[in-house]
Write a protein that holds these residues in place. Structure first.
Motif, PDB file in Angstrom:
ATOM      1  N   GLU A 234       6.714  20.885 -13.351  1.00  0.00           N
ATOM      2  CA  GLU A 234       8.168  20.753 -13.457  1.00  0.00           C
ATOM      3  C   GLU A 234       8.711  19.930 -12.291  1.00  0.00           C
ATOM      4  OE1 GLU A 234      10.231  21.790 -15.702  1.00  0.00           O
ATOM      5  OE2 GLU A 234       8.765  22.902 -16.900  1.00  0.00           O
ATOM      6  N   PRO A 235       9.671  19.043 -12.560  1.00  0.00           N
ATOM      7  CA  PRO A 235      10.257  18.267 -11.467  1.00  0.00           C
ATOM      8  C   PRO A 235      10.782  19.170 -10.352  1.00  0.00           C
ATOM      9  CG  PRO A 235      11.092  17.509 -13.585  1.00  0.00           C
ATOM     10  CD  PRO A 235      10.253  18.708 -13.866  1.00  0.00           C
ATOM     11  N   SER A 236      11.345  20.306 -10.759  1.00  0.00           N
ATOM     12  CA  SER A 236      11.917  21.214  -9.768  1.00  0.00           C
ATOM     13  C   SER A 236      10.871  21.772  -8.826  1.00  0.00           C
ATOM     14  CB  SER A 236      12.604  22.363 -10.486  1.00  0.00           C
ATOM     15  OG  SER A 236      11.698  22.988 -11.360  1.00  0.00           O
ATOM     16  N   GLY A 294      11.966  16.932  -7.542  1.00  0.00           N
ATOM     17  CA  GLY A 294      12.795  16.174  -8.467  1.00  0.00           C
ATOM     18  C   GLY A 294      11.999  15.220  -9.344  1.00  0.00           C
TER      19      GLY A 294
ATOM     20  N   LEU B 295      19.119  19.933  -7.948  1.00  0.00           N
ATOM     21  CA  LEU B 295      18.789  19.585  -9.330  1.00  0.00           C
ATOM     22  C   LEU B 295      18.234  20.798 -10.057  1.00  0.00           C
ATOM     23  CD1 LEU B 295      17.148  16.114  -8.815  1.00  0.00           C
ATOM     24  CD2 LEU B 295      19.416  16.637  -9.689  1.00  0.00           C
ATOM     25  N   VAL B 296      17.716  21.690  -9.277  1.00  0.00           N
ATOM     26  CA  VAL B 296      17.121  22.871  -9.866  1.00  0.00           C
ATOM     27  C   VAL B 296      17.859  24.071  -9.299  1.00  0.00           C
ATOM     28  CG1 VAL B 296      15.425  22.997  -8.028  1.00  0.00           C
ATOM     29  CG2 VAL B 296      14.986  24.158 -10.144  1.00  0.00           C
ATOM     30  N   TYR B 340      14.725  27.814 -12.443  1.00  0.00           N
ATOM     31  CA  TYR B 340      14.965  27.341 -13.805  1.00  0.00           C
ATOM     32  C   TYR B 340      14.674  25.857 -13.862  1.00  0.00           C
ATOM     33  CZ  TYR B 340      17.428  31.742 -14.157  1.00  0.00           C
ATOM     34  OH  TYR B 340      17.730  33.056 -14.142  1.00  0.00           O
ATOM     35  N   PRO B 341      13.819  25.441 -14.766  1.00  0.00           N
ATOM     36  CA  PRO B 341      13.607  24.005 -14.937  1.00  0.00           C
ATOM     37  C   PRO B 341      14.892  23.384 -15.487  1.00  0.00           C
ATOM     38  CG  PRO B 341      12.011  25.297 -16.207  1.00  0.00           C
ATOM     39  CD  PRO B 341      13.048  26.236 -15.719  1.00  0.00           C
ATOM     40  N   GLN B 342      14.981  22.046 -15.430  1.00  0.00           N
ATOM     41  CA  GLN B 342      16.177  21.382 -15.941  1.00  0.00           C
ATOM     42  C   GLN B 342      16.451  21.815 -17.373  1.00  0.00           C
ATOM     43  OE1 GLN B 342      14.283  19.975 -13.722  1.00  0.00           O
ATOM     44  NE2 GLN B 342      15.347  18.389 -12.595  1.00  0.00           N
TER      45      GLN B 342
END
Lengths: 308, 663
Positions: A234-236, A294, B295-296, B340-342
């Motif tokens: 996941e980007p996060s 990100g 972003l997250v 939480y993912p996007q």
């Protein structure tokens, strides 16, 4: 006492407001990752006086690796029947009519103490638009041969921890890697078990009425190594990884055993590099190790996604 | 006789203090309780010289051995002797309360309000072992309690005010009812503040806060020499911004309750017994959805529940007075991390940053004061504690420390002694101490706790050894009617000093972090604190006060430790004229040269802040009132201190006014 009573009333009011609930960690894990430990009959076939029962975990066939137990009994007495020369062949008939198989044990071995033939099948697809699976079995009872065929339903594997991947490697061969264990990983050190199978292209033209096993042969490859780099894609998660992981090497049971550490629940990618006996890379690429918040994690050319 | 028991009860309810700094001395010459003299350390009123309506944090900041780590305008983390809350014990009436936030956004001091406290007792070093194991000392906040049988049955006060810089509006109300048999008191406080502006008049975003606090107390005299008291504090903070952190506080709540039984004795060695059972529950929910840079999003709720009891007995025998205290508590700390993912429909990612950690402590502390001559006295004492930890979901700890035990029991001894000598107008003291402490929940069992100061994720180590402190302290003072000066110095040599070190293994988890640090023990570290206080009464109505503090701390290699205050000073003048009082003060730090880049610090320039205040006292019928108009940081200096998380600027010029009524 009135002001104090007012104070007390406000106090009680403030206390009764609601809050967030704690996560039920154990229930959460159980919900996302169903674990099947019980073998149940997935299908049965009758032939002459005999009944062939094939058992699988949870009584169902799933895409990916399936451990199977084959039992032959007398239809009437329901007693176990002494059989020999058992063969097992799963075949998928695709929409265009072509036939194929997946890794399987063609000659299941008899476990006397357990009273069943032990085998396995890696179903490469679920039943449906992509094709339909048939199981072909044969066995001898007192020098009489029996041959049976049964269409079976292969279901989608909901548990991503038992995912599989098929690919063509640099040596030109087609391979399948299927995860066998753990079904239910923990935030901890997990023993990781996988099977590596290579497709043996047929040497001769097909022969006989019953499917020719020579056309559908897979080998359990020996002496390979699977290098492992687990990451959260996941980007996060910024390419988050874990530590103390161990590459998968083959053990006596034919499977490849290694260690994977999961630092938290969620989506993980097992980035793999497959090496042959000489240590040459047959498939897979090294992934970057930088922390890149990100940005979706770069995956190896060979990987399996899991989720728990 | 009635009058005498009344006096005794006044004493009882004010809380008889016996501690290492200033033991109570019971005059035993007569058996009459009216002869009981309590020369405890004078209780500080919860207001500073400058400011009448202070927050608990602002009040604590006036003590010369307390400094703060500030993450915004709210919930400052107190440092005692330049040591953070892991190395100190912070208690409310001796009750242990543990913050529910892994990022220390909720020090215990944030769950009380100035109008439900009567005093704060700060004890430095091992002398502060009364409430449990400590290294740096103890901070005990005493809850306000109304004495029995006051002349006036009803008492109350109300205070309101406004601070212009951050539009803070506050209302504090107290009411008390007192008869010979029954006492009831209650308090309510409400504060609401917007974002503050720094010295360049720029808005410091996410620095708002809102707080509601209420307390209730009920006491009943069960016999002439005994009483029961029930206490409860409820605190709720909403929408608290933490400009120095990547997240804010959505809601935190605390319920702090206790039941106390006190018994006094007229004769014999045993003079007082004080037994308390308590329960407190804290919850803390962070919120990062208001930060567009994230972003997250990550939910990080935390819970902390503590049950406990304490029993205290005071003894007097000849020249020796002793205090014995039994402390027992059980705490459970839970903190969750859900990302939480996007794509929110996808599975969330979950881990425990505190995997249900239980801490149990049982300990016995004894402090004695022996006045062996008219001029000199010896204070000595010790404590022995048993500390037990258990991590329920130990698999999280096993990731970095495979095979670490799920449970751990530690023995925590403590010893201290000091000699005090009074020679005419001079007084001297020398003392020493030795003590252990167990690692905190985060240090031992924390898992990926993000520290936005150095931007590392921190991993606890269940195998950490006890931190062991060897301490020496000394003081010298002179006092006459016009002039007083006192110098204090202490040195701590701490073995197995716990601090986070970069781990080459492992990769970060939190969005903003740059790497992973694991808590490890340095073989030793040294801390040195010095303070100088002076006051001079120039005229009867004109007085001067000054304070100078200096601290230095190094690790085993001589490198600097973080969060050590550079040379700081404070100087104030006060002038009284009829019903008016004027004050001016200057305070500041010199340049922080001994900073620690390894722990995320950079050099902090010097700063000076000038403050002014004017009070006017007046009477309206039988209501006495005080009006204050004042300014902090009058010159609108732009500054941030050595301990400001992420170098966020402090508040610029702040003009404030407040009005207090007493009836």
């Amino acid at each position: 006492m009135k002001p104090i009573a007012i104070c007390a009333a406000i106090f009680c009011l403030a206390l009764s407001a609601c809050t967030k609930k704690k996560a039920d960690y154990q229930a959460e894990i159980a919900k996302v990752v169903p674990e099947y430990i019980e073998f149940k009959e997935a299908t049965s076939i009758e032939s002459g006086a005999y009944r062939i029962s094939i058992e699988a975990l949870n009584g169902k066939f799933y895409k990916g690796y399936n451990e199977l137990r084959i039992k032959v009994s007398d239809k009437q007495s329901k007693q176990e029947v002494k059989v020999s020369a058992v063969t097992f062949l799963p075949i998928i008939t695709k929409a265009d009519g072509t036939k194929a198989s997946g890794p399987h044990r063609y000659q299941p071995n008899y476990l006397a103490s357990e009273h069943y033939f032990s085998g396995y099948a890696v179903f490469t697809d679920e039943s449906g638009a992509n094709g339909e699976w048939d199981l072909y079995l044969s066995f001898d009872v007192a020098s009489t041969s029996y041959r049976v065929q049964k269409r079976v339903q292969v279901e989608k594997q909901a548990n991503k921890n038992l995912n599989m991947v098929s690919f063509k490697a640099k040596d030109g061969a087609d391979y399948i890697i299927a995860l066998v264990s753990p079904q239910k990983p923990k935030v901890a050190e997990n023993a990781l078990v996988a099977g590596i199978y290579r497709y043996n292209p047929p040497l001769d033209a097909p022969s006989g009425e019953f499917p020719d096993p020579g056309q559908f042969s897979y080998a359990e490859v020996g002496g390979y190594t699977l290098q492992l780099d687990p990451r959260m894609p996941e980007p996060s998660m910024g390419n988050h990884s874990s530590l103390n992981n161990k590459d998968l090497v083959q053990k006596d049971d034919g499977f490849y055993h290694g260690v994977v550490n999961y630092t938290m629940t969620g989506n993980w990618t097992l980035n793999l590099i497959m090496l042959n006996q000489q240590g040459q890379i047959l498939k897979g690429t090294v992934v970057p190790t930088d922390f890149t918040p990100g940005v979706e994690g770069v995956k190896s050319e060979l990987y399996i996604d899991i989720l728990f | 006789m009635k009058k005498s028991t009344l006096t005794a009860f006044l004493m009882l309810l004010l809380g008889i203090k016996v501690n290492a700094q200033a033991p109570s001395i019971f005059n035993d010459s007569t058996k009459l309780l009216k002869e009981v003299k309590v020369t405890a350390n004078a209780k500080k009123k919860i207001e500073t010289d400058m400011k009448m309506a202070v927050t608990v944090d602002e009040f604590l900041a006036t003590a010369d051995n307390i400094s703060f780590i500030k993450r915004g305008a709210y919930a400052w983390e107190p440092l005692l002797n330049n040591m953070s809350t892991e190395r100190t014990t912070v208690t409310i009436d001796g009750m242990h309360v543990f913050g529910a936030c892994t990022d220390k956004m909720d020090p215990i001091t944030s769950y009380v309000e100035s109008n439900n406290l009567s005093a704060v007792d700060v004890t430095s070093g091992q002398g502060g072992n009364m409430h449990g194991a400590t290294i740096g000392g103890s901070i005990d906040m005493t809850r306000r309690s109304t004495p029995f049988g006051l002349d006036k049955k009803w008492n109350g006060s109300y205070q309101t005010g406004f601070e212009f810089n951050n539009s803070q509006f506050f209302n504090l109300g107290n009411v008390a009812y007192s008869t010979d048999k029954l006492v009831a008191d209650g308090s309510i406080a409400f504060r609401k503040a917007g974002n503050y502006y720094d010295g360049y008049s720029n808005k410091v975003k996410h620095s708002q806060f809102q707080k509601f606090n209420s307390s209730l107390g009920l006491a009943y005299k069960t016999s002439p020499l005994s009483s029961v008291r029930l206490d409860a504090i409820f605190d709720r903070a909403d929408n608290v911004g933490f400009p120095a952190l990547p997240m804010d506080l959505w809601l935190s709540r605390a319920l702090i309750t206790s039941a106390t039984y006190k018994q006094l004795f007229k004769d014999g060695w045993l003079r007082a017994l004080d037994t308390k059972i308590y329960f407190n529950a804290l919850e803390h929910y962070m919120d990062d959805t208001k930060r567009s840079e994230n972003l997250v999003h990550m939910d990080m709720p935390g819970w902390s529940t503590t049950y406990g009891m304490l029993a205290k007995a005071n003894f007097i025998r000849g020249d020796i007075s002793s205090e014995v205290q039994l402390n027992l508590y059980d705490n459970r700390s839970i903190a969750e991390m859900t990302m939480y993912p996007q794509d929110r429909s996808k599975k969330t990612m979950f881990a425990y940053s505190w995997p249900w950690v239980t801490t149990r402590y049982g300990g016995l502390s004894i402090n004695n004061s022996w006045d062996f001559s008219a001029r000199s006295s010896l204070l000595f004492g010790g404590a022995l504690g048993l500390n037990y930890n258990r991590s329920k979901y130990v698999e999280f700890n096993w990731i970095f420390h495979p095979g670490a035990p799920q449970q751990k029991t530690r023995l925590l001894p403590s010893l201290h002694a000091s000699y005090q000598l009074k020679l005419n107008q001079f007084d001297f003291s020398v003392g020493t101490g030795y003590g252990h402490r167990a690692p905190s929940v985060s240090e031992a069992y924390g898992y990926y706790i993000y520290n936005s100061f150095d931007r590392y994720d921190y991993i606890g180590n269940p195998n950490l050894k006890n931190e062991i402190s060897y301490e020496a302290n000394a003081s010298a003072g002179f006092k006459n009617e016009k002039f007083g000066i006192k110098a204090k110095v202490n040195v701590f040599s701490i073995q197995n000093y716990i601090i986070g070190r970069v781990l080459s293994l492992g990769s970060p988890m939190n969005y903003q972090s740059v790497g992973v640090k694991g808590y490890t023990s340095l073989s030793h570290a040294q801390l040195f604190n010095f303070s100088l206080n002076a006051n001079y009464n120039i005229l009867e109505n004109l007085g001067w006060k000054g304070t100078l503090t200096y601290a230095r701390a190094t690790d085993e290699k001589g490198g600097n430790l973080p969060f050590i205050r550079p040379l700081s000073y404070q100087s104030s003048l006060s002038y009284r004229y009829r019903d008016f009082k004027f004050q001016t003060s200057v305070n500041g730090d010199l340049e922080q040269k001994n900073y620690s880049p390894e722990y995320g610090e950079d050099a902090t320039p010097a700063y000076t802040v000038l403050n002014l205040s004017a009070d006017y006292s007046f009477k309206l019928k039988n209501v006495s009132a005080v009006l204050q108009v004042a300014a902090e940081n009058l010159l609108n200096q732009y500054y941030s201190t050595y301990a400001d998380w992420g170098n966020i600027p402090r508040m610029g010029r702040n003009i404030y006014t407040s009005l207090k009524f007493k009836f």
